[in-house]
Design a protein around this motif. Structure first.
Motif, short mmCIF file in Angstrom:
data_model
loop_
_atom_site.label_atom_id
_atom_site.label_comp_id
_atom_site.label_asym_id
_atom_site.label_seq_id
_atom_site.Cartn_x
_atom_site.Cartn_y
_atom_site.Cartn_z
N VAL B 16 -0.36 7.16 -6.79
CA VAL B 16 -0.96 5.97 -6.18
C VAL B 16 -1.17 6.26 -4.70
O VAL B 16 -0.20 6.49 -3.96
N HIS B 44 11.38 2.46 -8.11
CA HIS B 44 9.93 2.27 -8.08
C HIS B 44 9.51 1.13 -7.16
O HIS B 44 8.60 1.26 -6.34
N ARG B 45 10.20 0.00 -7.29
CA ARG B 45 9.85 -1.17 -6.46
C ARG B 45 10.03 -0.86 -4.98
O ARG B 45 9.20 -1.21 -4.14
N ARG B 48 7.33 1.48 -3.71
CA ARG B 48 6.05 0.78 -3.58
C ARG B 48 6.07 -0.08 -2.31
O ARG B 48 5.11 -0.10 -1.55
N ARG B 63 2.31 8.23 -3.53
CA ARG B 63 3.46 8.25 -4.44
C ARG B 63 3.00 8.94 -5.71
O ARG B 63 1.83 8.79 -6.10
#
Lengths: 281, 242
Positions: B16, B44-45, B48, B63
């Motif tokens: 991403v 992951h959160r 991000r 990422r």
């Protein structure tokens, strides 16, 4: 894929391999939903494995992140979480219909993903099959009996009864119960776990509408859910008024964990799902 | 957030790209190297959020998932440290191309820190290294998952496969040895500092070592990914090197 009118959603399509024939209605497209706030790979990469194995049986499979989860940004359209999840599913199906021509879908989900799949299927007639892994379920009278039988097989439990240390027994006898040590936040549940159907009448109406529409159901419960589900046919006892006929594939996997992290249990689940998907006309 | 696939056809990776927000100069770029297994799912959160927050401070970022992990191609059993290192190199090239930058920074979380250090030590287009709760020795992974036997059989970790080959690779992994070959700018942030981190910082004067009280972004809970986002860490990252 990046798509969506209201919020840009992110998803990954695994193409059917072998590709379906051009003539005929084609196999339904399988859509995998988030389990809670775990992003679209699923716990222990469950959704990736599901997508690849089911695609190898000739189904297009799409897994995506709800707005605010994983790689999809938070929504800005003002919808609350409960309505937003349904919008996201509808937008996803619209997109798959527009870009790939799919008009029939099978929705799968674990935990809150199961409950959200059920809610979405109630509203969208393009959904012809729903696979629910550990959905919300009520206990029954037999559940308590089965739980008691299981407890009585435990020497620790019997010892706690005989020595009057069992908290439930102490409460019943009016004795003091030692306070639990403070937790570490493990019980904290993010909002996404709380947008689903919680009451039996609402779930009953939902399931009845799916049965009326002849939607195919795959429902499975794991041993991790034994605090609310602990025998094979409990699902039928909770909804005795619904005639599922041959459209329900119900199973109980007492040795499996909630996220199917064990390779053997995962393999058996995927085998059963691919068989079930293949039987949907 | 722009999802993309990159790398050679035989090792396609999902990533991403987050462009820097703002007008004017191109800003800086950072490749974000994730941890492994359940730590990657949990983090992951946070990663991000870090990418989004750093974009506001004029950082472009990429990422990505290593081959055999996350949304990238490959099966879990295909993951190797040597492969992941090659993937990180691919990610550096991809970010430079996507953001139009001549050089980038590397941010590594946990095992990703060890990989980022190896990449930084062997390239001249890496401007700096940001390590977030890095593993110091690969043995830490084996200890964390209680893999203590001989590396002759695969272990299953939270649904992921830890092959004998990967176990051997982890036993040979040492950030301390790698950093002997890297003298560039280095920020090391620890929310769970151990003796290894402190020893590493004491032995390398160029390390900007900061211990921060914040949740561990990568540690497991019931279904993963539910820890509060460690915004104190992200604030340090986005402002570095000042």
């Amino acid at each position: 894929m990046s798509y969506g009118q209201r919020t840009r959603l992110t998803g990954i399509l695994t193409y059917a391999d072998p590709a379906p024939a051009d003539d005929g209605p084609g196999a339904p497209c399988v859509v995998l939903l988030n389990a809670g706030i775990v992003h679209k790979v699923g716990p222990g990469r469950l959704n990736v494995e599901l997508a690849r194995r089911i695609a190898a049986e000739g189904f297009d499979v799409f897994r995506f992140d709800f707005a605010g989860v994983g790689d999809s940004p938070a929504r800005t359209d003002g919808q609350d979480l409960s309505a937003g999840v349904l919008s996201d599913v509808r937008e996803t199906l619209d997109h798959l219909e527009r870009t790939l021509g799919h008009q029939r879908f099978i929705v799968m989900g674990l935990c809150s993903g199961a409950d959200n799949g059920m809610r979405a299927a109630e509203l969208d007639e393009r959904i012809v099959g729903v696979a629910l892994f550990d959905p919300t379920i009520d206990r029954t009278r037999r559940w308590f009996w089965e739980a008691l039988k299981a407890k009585c097989r435990s020497a620790d439990y019997l010892r706690s009864i005989l020595t009057l240390r069992n908290p439930a027994l102490r409460r019943r006898l009016g004795l003091s119960v030692p306070a639990l040590e403070s937790g570490d936040g493990e019980g904290e549940q993010p909002e996404l776990y709380q947008v689903t159907y919680a009451d039996r009448p609402r779930i009953t109406r939902c399931l009845q509408s799916l049965v009326d529409r002849k939607v195919h159901l795959f429902v499975t419960f794991t041993g991790s859910w034994d605090f609310i589900y602990n025998y094979e046919t409990q699902f039928l006892d909770v909804y005795p008024g619904i005639s599922f006929a041959d459209r329900l594939d119900l199973s109980f996997r007492p040795d499996a964990d909630h996220a199917f992290l064990d390779a053997g249990h995962r393999r058996r689940l995927i085998d059963d799902l691919t068989t079930w998907c293949g039987a949907i006309p | 957030m722009i999802p993309l696939l990159f790398g050679p056809e035989a090792r396609r990776k999902y990533g991403v790209f987050q462009p820097a927000i703002g007008q004017g100069s191109k800003g800086r770029g950072v490749v974000i190297c994730d941890g492994l297994f359940d730590e990657a799912v949990c983090a992951h959160r946070a990663l991000r959020f870090a990418a989004g927050s750093m974009a506001e401070a004029r950082w472009s970022s990429l990422r990505f998932d290593y081959f055999g992990t996350g949304d990238s191609s490959g099966d879990t059993g295909d993951f190797t440290l040597a492969g992941a290192l090659a993937d990180a190199h691919d990610a550096v090239d991809e970010l430079k191309a996507s953001a139009g930058l001549a050089s980038v920074y590397l941010l590594g979380l946990r095992l990703g820190g060890a990989l980022a250090a190896q990449v930084a030590a062997t390239r001249d287009d890496v401007r700096g290294l940001l390590l977030w709760d890095p593993l110091i020795e690969g043995e830490e992974v084996l200890a964390r998952y209680d893999v203590s036997g001989p590396a002759d059989e695969s272990a299953m970790i939270e649904g992921f496969s830890l092959s004998p080959g990967l176990q051997d690779e982890l036993r040979g992994l040492s950030v301390e040895r790698t950093l002997a070959a890297y003298a560039g700018p280095l920020l090391m942030i620890c929310t769970a500092a151990n003796d290894g981190h402190r020893r590493l910082a004491a032995g390398h004067s160029h390390i900007d070592f900061r211990e921060i009280e914040a949740p561990e972004a990568w540690s497991n809970t019931a279904l993963g990914g539910m820890r509060p986002i460690p915004s104190a860490v992200v604030n340090e990252l986005r402002e570095w090197p000042g």
